[in-house]
Design a protein around this motif. Structure first.
Motif, PDB file in Angstrom:
ATOM      1  N   GLN A  71     -13.199  12.570  -1.005  1.00  0.00           N
ATOM      2  CA  GLN A  71     -12.959  11.313  -1.711  1.00  0.00           C
ATOM      3  C   GLN A  71     -11.650  11.374  -2.490  1.00  0.00           C
ATOM      4  O   GLN A  71     -10.861  10.425  -2.461  1.00  0.00           O
ATOM      5  N   ILE A  72     -11.396  12.479  -3.164  1.00  0.00           N
ATOM      6  CA  ILE A  72     -10.176  12.611  -3.964  1.00  0.00           C
ATOM      7  C   ILE A  72      -8.942  12.581  -3.071  1.00  0.00           C
ATOM      8  O   ILE A  72      -7.930  11.954  -3.415  1.00  0.00           O
ATOM      9  N   ARG A  73      -9.011  13.209  -1.910  1.00  0.00           N
ATOM     10  CA  ARG A  73      -7.870  13.143  -0.974  1.00  0.00           C
ATOM     11  C   ARG A  73      -7.597  11.701  -0.560  1.00  0.00           C
ATOM     12  O   ARG A  73      -6.432  11.279  -0.467  1.00  0.00           O
ATOM     13  N   GLN A  74      -8.649  10.941  -0.327  1.00  0.00           N
ATOM     14  CA  GLN A  74      -8.471   9.539   0.042  1.00  0.00           C
ATOM     15  C   GLN A  74      -7.898   8.743  -1.136  1.00  0.00           C
ATOM     16  O   GLN A  74      -7.026   7.878  -0.932  1.00  0.00           O
ATOM     17  N   GLU A  75      -8.370   9.026  -2.342  1.00  0.00           N
ATOM     18  CA  GLU A  75      -7.842   8.339  -3.524  1.00  0.00           C
ATOM     19  C   GLU A  75      -6.352   8.604  -3.692  1.00  0.00           C
ATOM     20  O   GLU A  75      -5.577   7.684  -3.986  1.00  0.00           O
ATOM     21  N   ILE A  76      -5.945   9.834  -3.488  1.00  0.00           N
ATOM     22  CA  ILE A  76      -4.525  10.185  -3.617  1.00  0.00           C
ATOM     23  C   ILE A  76      -3.709   9.482  -2.533  1.00  0.00           C
ATOM     24  O   ILE A  76      -2.624   8.940  -2.801  1.00  0.00           O
ATOM     25  N   GLY A  77      -4.216   9.446  -1.307  1.00  0.00           N
ATOM     26  CA  GLY A  77      -3.501   8.788  -0.224  1.00  0.00           C
ATOM     27  C   GLY A  77      -3.303   7.304  -0.473  1.00  0.00           C
ATOM     28  O   GLY A  77      -2.178   6.782  -0.352  1.00  0.00           O
ATOM     29  N   TRP A  78      -4.379   6.599  -0.834  1.00  0.00           N
ATOM     30  CA  TRP A  78      -4.257   5.175  -1.138  1.00  0.00           C
ATOM     31  C   TRP A  78      -3.352   4.945  -2.346  1.00  0.00           C
ATOM     32  O   TRP A  78      -2.571   3.969  -2.380  1.00  0.00           O
ATOM     33  N   SER A  79      -3.438   5.818  -3.335  1.00  0.00           N
ATOM     34  CA  SER A  79      -2.634   5.652  -4.550  1.00  0.00           C
ATOM     35  C   SER A  79      -1.150   5.826  -4.274  1.00  0.00           C
ATOM     36  O   SER A  79      -0.316   5.097  -4.832  1.00  0.00           O
ATOM     37  N   LEU A  80      -0.786   6.772  -3.429  1.00  0.00           N
ATOM     38  CA  LEU A  80       0.625   6.955  -3.103  1.00  0.00           C
ATOM     39  C   LEU A  80       1.154   5.782  -2.280  1.00  0.00           C
ATOM     40  O   LEU A  80       2.322   5.383  -2.427  1.00  0.00           O
ATOM     41  N   LEU A  81       0.309   5.200  -1.430  1.00  0.00           N
ATOM     42  CA  LEU A  81       0.699   3.965  -0.740  1.00  0.00           C
ATOM     43  C   LEU A  81       0.905   2.839  -1.750  1.00  0.00           C
ATOM     44  O   LEU A  81       1.882   2.084  -1.672  1.00  0.00           O
ATOM     45  N   SER A  82       0.010   2.752  -2.732  1.00  0.00           N
ATOM     46  CA  SER A  82       0.152   1.737  -3.782  1.00  0.00           C
ATOM     47  C   SER A  82       1.433   1.943  -4.578  1.00  0.00           C
ATOM     48  O   SER A  82       2.056   0.977  -5.023  1.00  0.00           O
ATOM     49  N   ALA A  83       1.839   3.202  -4.767  1.00  0.00           N
ATOM     50  CA  ALA A  83       3.069   3.486  -5.510  1.00  0.00           C
ATOM     51  C   ALA A  83       4.265   2.807  -4.847  1.00  0.00           C
ATOM     52  O   ALA A  83       5.160   2.285  -5.531  1.00  0.00           O
ATOM     53  N   GLY A  84       4.302   2.794  -3.518  1.00  0.00           N
ATOM     54  CA  GLY A  84       5.380   2.116  -2.821  1.00  0.00           C
ATOM     55  C   GLY A  84       5.344   0.622  -3.036  1.00  0.00           C
ATOM     56  O   GLY A  84       6.391  -0.029  -3.177  1.00  0.00           O
ATOM     57  N   ILE A  85       4.141   0.049  -3.081  1.00  0.00           N
ATOM     58  CA  ILE A  85       3.994  -1.392  -3.278  1.00  0.00           C
ATOM     59  C   ILE A  85       4.361  -1.767  -4.712  1.00  0.00           C
ATOM     60  O   ILE A  85       4.977  -2.810  -4.957  1.00  0.00           O
ATOM     61  N   TYR A  86       4.017  -0.926  -5.671  1.00  0.00           N
ATOM     62  CA  TYR A  86       4.411  -1.171  -7.059  1.00  0.00           C
ATOM     63  C   TYR A  86       5.913  -0.937  -7.252  1.00  0.00           C
ATOM     64  O   TYR A  86       6.562  -1.618  -8.043  1.00  0.00           O
ATOM     65  N   GLY A  87       6.459   0.040  -6.534  1.00  0.00           N
ATOM     66  CA  GLY A  87       7.851   0.409  -6.738  1.00  0.00           C
ATOM     67  C   GLY A  87       8.833  -0.625  -6.244  1.00  0.00           C
ATOM     68  O   GLY A  87       9.920  -0.782  -6.815  1.00  0.00           O
ATOM     69  N   LEU A  88       8.487  -1.377  -5.184  1.00  0.00           N
ATOM     70  CA  LEU A  88       9.423  -2.334  -4.602  1.00  0.00           C
ATOM     71  C   LEU A  88       9.812  -3.448  -5.571  1.00  0.00           C
ATOM     72  O   LEU A  88      11.002  -3.604  -5.885  1.00  0.00           O
ATOM     73  N   PRO A  89       8.860  -4.240  -6.108  1.00  0.00           N
ATOM     74  CA  PRO A  89       9.276  -5.281  -7.057  1.00  0.00           C
ATOM     75  C   PRO A  89       9.853  -4.701  -8.335  1.00  0.00           C
ATOM     76  O   PRO A  89      10.794  -5.278  -8.914  1.00  0.00           O
ATOM     77  N   ILE A 128     -12.427  -7.005   2.921  1.00  0.00           N
ATOM     78  CA  ILE A 128     -11.074  -6.784   3.425  1.00  0.00           C
ATOM     79  C   ILE A 128     -10.283  -5.839   2.531  1.00  0.00           C
ATOM     80  O   ILE A 128      -9.569  -4.956   3.019  1.00  0.00           O
ATOM     81  N   ALA A 129     -10.378  -6.019   1.234  1.00  0.00           N
ATOM     82  CA  ALA A 129      -9.465  -5.322   0.322  1.00  0.00           C
ATOM     83  C   ALA A 129     -10.148  -4.455  -0.732  1.00  0.00           C
ATOM     84  O   ALA A 129      -9.910  -3.254  -0.805  1.00  0.00           O
ATOM     85  N   HIS A 130     -11.005  -5.060  -1.541  1.00  0.00           N
ATOM     86  CA  HIS A 130     -11.463  -4.359  -2.743  1.00  0.00           C
ATOM     87  C   HIS A 130     -12.439  -3.227  -2.445  1.00  0.00           C
ATOM     88  O   HIS A 130     -12.647  -2.350  -3.289  1.00  0.00           O
ATOM     89  N   ALA A 131     -13.023  -3.233  -1.253  1.00  0.00           N
ATOM     90  CA  ALA A 131     -13.961  -2.153  -0.899  1.00  0.00           C
ATOM     91  C   ALA A 131     -13.294  -0.787  -0.930  1.00  0.00           C
ATOM     92  O   ALA A 131     -13.959   0.228  -1.179  1.00  0.00           O
ATOM     93  N   VAL A 132     -11.998  -0.738  -0.706  1.00  0.00           N
ATOM     94  CA  VAL A 132     -11.276   0.541  -0.772  1.00  0.00           C
ATOM     95  C   VAL A 132     -11.435   1.160  -2.152  1.00  0.00           C
ATOM     96  O   VAL A 132     -11.729   2.356  -2.285  1.00  0.00           O
ATOM     97  N   HIS A 133     -11.248   0.359  -3.187  1.00  0.00           N
ATOM     98  CA  HIS A 133     -11.354   0.891  -4.544  1.00  0.00           C
ATOM     99  C   HIS A 133     -12.793   1.306  -4.855  1.00  0.00           C
ATOM    100  O   HIS A 133     -13.023   2.347  -5.481  1.00  0.00           O
ATOM    101  N   HIS A 134     -13.749   0.517  -4.402  1.00  0.00           N
ATOM    102  CA  HIS A 134     -15.144   0.829  -4.704  1.00  0.00           C
ATOM    103  C   HIS A 134     -15.712   1.939  -3.823  1.00  0.00           C
ATOM    104  O   HIS A 134     -16.851   2.356  -4.025  1.00  0.00           O
ATOM    105  N   ALA A 172      -7.372   5.635 -10.136  1.00  0.00           N
ATOM    106  CA  ALA A 172      -6.812   4.505 -10.877  1.00  0.00           C
ATOM    107  C   ALA A 172      -5.931   3.601 -10.030  1.00  0.00           C
ATOM    108  O   ALA A 172      -5.852   2.394 -10.258  1.00  0.00           O
ATOM    109  N   MET A 173      -5.230   4.145  -9.031  1.00  0.00           N
ATOM    110  CA  MET A 173      -4.358   3.343  -8.172  1.00  0.00           C
ATOM    111  C   MET A 173      -4.829   3.358  -6.719  1.00  0.00           C
ATOM    112  O   MET A 173      -4.061   3.040  -5.810  1.00  0.00           O
TER     113      MET A 173
END
Length: 241
Positions: A49-67, A125-131, A141-142
């Protein structure tokens, strides 16, 4: 747009992506280490689970970093935004007031978009990833699907065009956002019981409050404060992480 400007914008976006990613790894890593020291074995069996959290979070970092990168370039090179560096440009009382204003506005956006993401189709579609983080950890967190990450990534970049804020006060907002995002997902209560169960605690969100959301889903939607949950009848009190 000149090629040089486009290159500078891309470089700024990449730099901000790196900053967001490293901030995530450092901050979540710190609180994961604290968890291991204070609650040994608390995350036992959650390696996948933690590996998946880190993977999704690093993808989110790119989405946060662009704007964030585009806005940072515009602020430096074009004078876009209402970020200011001269502490005397606005009354000194506006320094703490602007921090509070940003937190309240961010919290409002988060509450309503969060409730929207619990609509069944959007959730699937989307929020299930976080849950999928059950129980959540300091690394969660991300941990967002790109759609959810996008809803979070636009808030602060949009606010800096609307609400004046000193660059140091903006740093405070980002620090609070990072710390609360992580501590609310640690799976145990970091803050003193005397605060969590006080009158002030009745209006603040900590791990005890957000854990109930991960347990029950249809309640406790806020990010920093509980006033929207109180007003809308979605506050279900505290869990006992």
């Amino acid at each position: 747009m000149a090629a040089a400007s486009l290159f500078a914008i891309c470089a700024s976006a990449l730099a901000m992506t790196a900053i967001v990613g490293l901030r995530y790894l450092a901050a979540s890593g710190l609180f994961a280490w604290i968890t291991a020291r204070v609650r040994p074995g608390h995350y036992a069996g959650l390696d996948r689970q933690i590996r998946q959290e880190i993977g999704w979070s690093l993808l989110s970092a790119g989405i946060y970093g662009l704007p964030a990168g585009v806005v940072a370039w515009g602020w430096r090179e074009r004078g876009w935004t209402r970020i200011y560096a001269d502490v005397h440009a606005y009354p000194l009382w506006w320094l703490p007031a602007s921090v509070l204003a940003y937190l309240l506005l961010h919290d409002t956006w988060f509450y309503w978009t969060h409730r929207w993401m619990h609509a069944p189709r959007v959730f699937r579609i989307a929020h299930a990833v976080h849950h999928a983080s059950r129980p959540p950890t300091a690394w969660a967190a991300m941990s967002f699907h790109p759609i959810e990450a996008l809803t979070g990534a636009v808030v602060i970049p949009a606010l800096v065009f609307l609400v004046p804020i000193h660059v140091a006060a903006l740093g405070v907002v980002l620090t609070i956002m990072t710390v609360m995002g992580i501590t609310n997902h640690m799976g145990w209560e970091l803050f003193p019981r005397a605060l969590v169960h006080s009158r002030l605690g009745n209006w603040l969100i900590t791990a005890s409050h957000h854990q109930r959301h991960h347990e029950s889903y249809r309640c406790n939607y806020g990010l920093y404060f509980r006033h929207w949950d109180h007003l809308c009848g979605t506050d279900r009190g505290l869990s006992s992480p």
